[in-house]
Design a protein around this motif. Structure first.
Motif, PDB file in Angstrom:
ATOM      1  N   UNK A   1     -26.738  -6.793 -10.446  1.00  0.00           N
ATOM      2  CA  UNK A   1     -26.283  -8.082 -10.983  1.00  0.00           C
ATOM      3  C   UNK A   1     -24.844  -8.009 -11.473  1.00  0.00           C
ATOM      4  N   UNK A   2     -24.441  -6.826 -11.969  1.00  0.00           N
ATOM      5  CA  UNK A   2     -23.075  -6.661 -12.466  1.00  0.00           C
ATOM      6  C   UNK A   2     -22.059  -6.779 -11.329  1.00  0.00           C
ATOM      7  N   UNK A   3     -22.423  -6.289 -10.145  1.00  0.00           N
ATOM      8  CA  UNK A   3     -21.523  -6.398  -8.986  1.00  0.00           C
ATOM      9  C   UNK A   3     -21.219  -7.863  -8.706  1.00  0.00           C
ATOM     10  N   UNK A   4     -22.267  -8.699  -8.714  1.00  0.00           N
ATOM     11  CA  UNK A   4     -22.073 -10.130  -8.451  1.00  0.00           C
ATOM     12  C   UNK A   4     -21.312 -10.802  -9.600  1.00  0.00           C
ATOM     13  N   UNK A   5     -21.500 -10.295 -10.801  1.00  0.00           N
ATOM     14  CA  UNK A   5     -20.796 -10.868 -11.957  1.00  0.00           C
ATOM     15  C   UNK A   5     -19.306 -10.542 -11.893  1.00  0.00           C
TER      16      UNK A   5
ATOM     17  N   UNK B   1     -17.339 -12.837  -8.391  1.00  0.00           N
ATOM     18  CA  UNK B   1     -18.059 -14.101  -8.187  1.00  0.00           C
ATOM     19  C   UNK B   1     -18.036 -14.600  -6.746  1.00  0.00           C
ATOM     20  N   UNK B   2     -17.011 -14.235  -5.979  1.00  0.00           N
ATOM     21  CA  UNK B   2     -16.933 -14.721  -4.592  1.00  0.00           C
ATOM     22  C   UNK B   2     -18.117 -14.212  -3.765  1.00  0.00           C
ATOM     23  N   UNK B   3     -18.710 -13.085  -4.159  1.00  0.00           N
ATOM     24  CA  UNK B   3     -19.868 -12.561  -3.433  1.00  0.00           C
ATOM     25  C   UNK B   3     -21.054 -13.513  -3.542  1.00  0.00           C
TER      26      UNK B   3
END
Length: 486
Positions: free
Chosen positions: A241-245, A248-250
């Motif tokens: 979840x941290x990667x997506x946080x 944000x473009x992901x």
């Protein structure tokens, strides 16, 4: 006589005002029959084919052709308008542009375009498209280079690299499927889990793109959790979840990957979450789906997460109230009865209604489970049989109880699976005795309760425990309501 179909009208009425303006501006023309038909259908509140045909003054056969032509035109307009927003669309259209440039022998421009597409594929982990881009670059390179040239070999090596990326994606997908179908009482389960974990740890990070890394961490999360390492599982879940946080473009360009991450966050295999936390996750999923309606069916996973967490917290009224209604509506709209997740929803709703003593809706969900043609987990099947027999005992329908016991016994004999679950066989014997001596059911269940401990590794034990079947035995033995001792 053919029945008029409203597909085109449904399509036009579903367009946004901006999409309709785009069609009229870029694909419409004054005086065109297709534009006139578009306006006629757009102004109809209810589809009326005869009125539309009369407005154009054409025969039925010609009208059918015009409908087909307009649908094709609307779809082209729709694709052209939406391609600006979607990275995948930009890549697909870009590949078509490259093919046209190659046909006209504009190799320099084609190479430049492919370079742009390659950067997009690398950034967002679109491996299949990346493979196509590299193939075209390889084709261009071979028009200019000799086969013995080292640079030509570099292109071959890149294609081999992408093949390995694709192979690892397939491995990750296969492991994910095994983990999602996991039964904690599967024979040799710990050995299988250790082997899956070892396979994951042996995968080469060199061949993982963004989406593969996400899938790897999600699989490691489930493995760690099932092996009892909740700390590691939580750490992986938070990292995903941290990667997506952090980027944000992901979320915008890998919406399905983000939904998958949210799905795993909302439905851990063992960890008990709060209802509030799961509702927040489900709200994030709804926001993603609002932007990408094509993923609407995926909300079934978040409905299941919400039902499951309320079930774990014993919120029976909430389950048979708003959640049951919302689930029925979602499953009907998107025709999801053949999804395995739908099966779990049916059974948990049936249990909730059974606990509340509402046998008619409980039976309807058991029937829905039975009617689904999806391949069912044998352990779940057996426990649904036991839940149905409990329903007939509790509702006092002894005739139905006898019929179903005989049917289940015949099925065991017919399929040759009599030794699959000794705990199941034991309960069939118990219910057969109850059907013969209904007034002795309290004594019979009290004796049976003492025997359950003799089946510590039975394959149905996971669902048996989850659906509180042993608690039902205890409730019967002590003459209490089932709900009172859960």
């Amino acid at each position: 006589m053919n029945t008029p179909t409203s597909h085109l009208w449904d399509l036009i009425k579903g367009l946004t005002p901006a999409e309709k303006r785009y069609f009229k501006t870029h694909f419409g023309s004054s005086g065109s029959q297709l534009t006139l038909l578009f306006d006629v259908l757009n102004n109809q509140e209810v589809y009326d084919e005869l009125a539309a045909r009369e407005s154009l003054g054409v025969k039925a056969t010609q009208f059918k052709v015009l409908k087909h032509q307009l649908q094709e035109l609307v779809m082209k307009s729709w694709v052209a308008n939406s391609s600006k927003r979607s990275v995948k669309s930009r890549i697909r259209i870009g590949l078509e542009e490259v093919d046209l440039l190659l046909e006209r022998e504009h190799f320099g421009e084609a190479s430049k375009k492919l370079g742009q597409l390659e950067r997009l594929c690398s950034r967002y982990g679109f491996t299949l498209y990346h493979y196509e881009v590299r193939e075209r670059l390889h084709e261009i390179q071979h028009l200019e280079l000799d086969f013995s040239d080292p640079e030509a070999n570099d292109h071959y090596e890149e294609l081999v690299h992408l093949q390995r990326v694709l192979y690892q994606k397939q491995q990750l997908s296969a492991i994910q499927q095994k983990l999602e179908d996991w039964n904690s009482f599967t024979p040799a389960r710990h050995k299988v889990l250790q082997e899956l974990k070892k396979t994951l740890e042996g995968l080469d990070a060199e061949y993982m793109d963004v989406s593969s890394r996400m899938a790897w961490m999600q699989n490691m999360t489930i493995c760690a959790e099932l092996l009892g390492d909740e700390t590691t599982a939580t750490s992986y879940r938070e990292q995903v979840l941290e990667v997506y946080k952090q980027e944000p473009s992901l979320k915008e360009n890998l919406p399905l990957g983000y939904l998958t991450a949210l799905k795993h966050a909302a439905s851990p295999a063992r960890r008990l979450l709060s209802i509030n936390y799961v509702e927040k996750i489900a709200l994030q999923a709804r926001r993603v789906i609002a932007r990408y309606p094509q993923y609407s069916p995926h909300y079934i996973y978040f409905l299941w997460a919400r039902i499951r967490v309320n079930y774990q917290h014993k919120q029976w009224d909430r389950i048979i109230g708003a959640l049951a209604s919302e689930s029925e509506q979602h499953l009907a709209i998107y025709q999801l009865g053949a999804f395995r997740t739908a099966l779990k929803i049916y059974v948990v709703l049936a249990v909730a209604y059974l606990l509340k003593g509402q046998y008619i809706p409980a039976e309807s969900y058991i029937v829905a489970y039975r009617k689904s043609k999806v391949t069912k987990d044998e352990s779940l099947n057996r426990c649904v049989d036991l839940l149905e027999l409990i329903m007939w005992v509790e509702s006092g329908n002894h005739e139905k109880l006898k019929q179903r016991i005989n049917y289940f016994k015949r099925q065991l004999k017919k399929k040759g699976k009599g030794d699959f679950s000794l705990l199941y066989n034991f309960h069939l014997g118990l219910f057969a005795n109850i059907s013969k001596e209904p007034f002795s059911k309290d004594e019979l269940t009290a004796n049976a309760l003492l025997e359950v401990a003799n089946y510590p590794f039975d394959p149905i034990l996971y669902y048996y425990s989850f659906f509180h079947i042993e608690r039902w035995l205890k409730a019967r033995a002590t003459r209490q309501p089932w709900l009172a001792i859960i």
